[in-house]
Design an enzyme around this catalytic site. Structure first.
Site, short mmCIF file in Angstrom:
data_model
loop_
_atom_site.label_atom_id
_atom_site.label_comp_id
_atom_site.label_asym_id
_atom_site.label_seq_id
_atom_site.Cartn_x
_atom_site.Cartn_y
_atom_site.Cartn_z
N ASP A 94 63.46 -32.64 -25.93
CA ASP A 94 63.10 -31.22 -25.97
C ASP A 94 63.66 -30.56 -24.72
O ASP A 94 63.21 -30.85 -23.60
CB ASP A 94 61.58 -31.06 -26.04
CG ASP A 94 61.15 -29.63 -26.32
OD1 ASP A 94 61.83 -28.95 -27.11
OD2 ASP A 94 60.12 -29.19 -25.77
N GLU A 149 62.79 -29.84 -18.08
CA GLU A 149 62.33 -28.52 -17.65
C GLU A 149 62.79 -28.26 -16.23
O GLU A 149 62.73 -29.15 -15.37
CB GLU A 149 60.81 -28.44 -17.75
CG GLU A 149 60.18 -27.17 -17.20
CD GLU A 149 60.71 -25.91 -17.84
OE1 GLU A 149 61.06 -24.97 -17.08
OE2 GLU A 149 60.80 -25.84 -19.08
N ASN A 167 67.98 -29.74 -14.06
CA ASN A 167 68.83 -28.67 -14.58
C ASN A 167 69.70 -29.31 -15.65
O ASN A 167 70.57 -30.13 -15.35
CB ASN A 167 69.69 -28.10 -13.45
CG ASN A 167 70.62 -26.99 -13.93
OD1 ASN A 167 70.73 -26.71 -15.12
ND2 ASN A 167 71.31 -26.36 -12.98
N ASP A 209 65.11 -19.07 -22.50
CA ASP A 209 65.19 -17.80 -21.77
C ASP A 209 66.41 -17.03 -22.28
O ASP A 209 67.53 -17.51 -22.21
CB ASP A 209 65.33 -18.08 -20.27
CG ASP A 209 65.11 -16.84 -19.42
OD1 ASP A 209 65.38 -15.72 -19.91
OD2 ASP A 209 64.66 -16.98 -18.27
N LYS A 246 70.84 -9.56 -20.14
CA LYS A 246 72.04 -8.87 -19.66
C LYS A 246 73.29 -9.72 -19.88
O LYS A 246 73.29 -10.92 -19.64
CB LYS A 246 71.89 -8.53 -18.17
CG LYS A 246 70.75 -7.58 -17.87
CD LYS A 246 70.61 -7.31 -16.39
CE LYS A 246 69.44 -6.36 -16.12
NZ LYS A 246 69.25 -6.13 -14.66
N ASP A 274 62.70 -16.03 -30.85
CA ASP A 274 62.19 -14.77 -31.37
C ASP A 274 63.17 -13.63 -31.07
O ASP A 274 62.90 -12.47 -31.41
CB ASP A 274 60.80 -14.46 -30.79
CG ASP A 274 60.77 -14.51 -29.26
OD1 ASP A 274 61.81 -14.81 -28.64
OD2 ASP A 274 59.70 -14.26 -28.68
#
Length: 211
Positions: A40, A65, A92, A118, A122, A154
């Protein structure tokens, strides 16, 4: 117990995240290191994997994460529940995925989830988004044939971008004929997915298989 504040947005291109993660000794992490692995990417608080690991004891689960306090807390909870098929790693993914996957057994990686990453809205921040062509290539190199990648968001433009990246790679084939999956194919939903659905907002999902 004091509440640890955690940044919502972390720039993976920042200098502090340029050092690859140290790969653990998997035989010390998992009771059965050769079980099929579910990876994940961007696991956040790790509650999705926590439920998955209890539902599917014949799989190993690894959450990656970039926000270290979330990883520390997730591993603490994993230890308290004595789950020997689950681990969380602070890293990372942009520079740590290959060392992590290369240290695992061949054909071990069989399922990947990338859920609500995330979006970095921009355009000048687009390089900070997790699903880059390099990541897709790395997953193609290590995912077992017949293994799957499940993505959802989403934000439609992010879902489209993720799908485009996987569709453009010859190793991956999108499953199903519809543009988006109506239902989550996994038995557990993330907190973000549940919250989005409860607000009556759409979730854009797709599933890819490694040829």
């Amino acid at each position: 117990m004091a509440v640890v504040r955690v940044r919502q947005h972390v720039n993976p291109l920042a200098n502090k995240y340029k050092i690859p993660a140290n790969t653990p000794e998997w035989k010390k992490v998992y009771a059965q290191p050769n079980l099929p692995l579910h990876l994940d990417i961007g696991c956040a608080r790790g509650r999705f994997l926590l439920q998955m690991a209890q539902l599917e004891p014949n799989w190993n689960f690894l959450g990656l994460e970039i926000r270290e306090p979330l990883v520390v807390d997730a591993n603490r909870l994993c230890s308290e529940l004595d789950l020997t098929n689950l681990h969380y790693l602070f890293c990372n993914v942009n520079n740590s995925l290959v060392p992590i996957l290369s240290s695992l057994g061949t054909e071990t990686l069989q399922r990947v989830t990338i859920q609500f990453p995330d979006p970095w809205f921009k355009n000048r921040h687009a390089k900070r988004r997790v699903v880059q062509p390099e990541l897709v290539t790395e997953l193609a190199d290590y995912l077992a044939v017949g293994g799957v990648v499940f993505v959802q968001s989403d934000q439609k433009f992010i879902a489209v971008e993720m799908c485009d990246r996987f569709s453009e790679h010859p190793a991956f084939e999108k499953m199903g004929t519809e543009e988006w999956l109506a239902e989550n194919p996994l038995p557990v939903s993330t907190e973000r997915e549940i919250g989005t659905i409860n607000k009556g907002e759409p979730v854009y999902r797709a599933l890819f298989v490694k040829r």
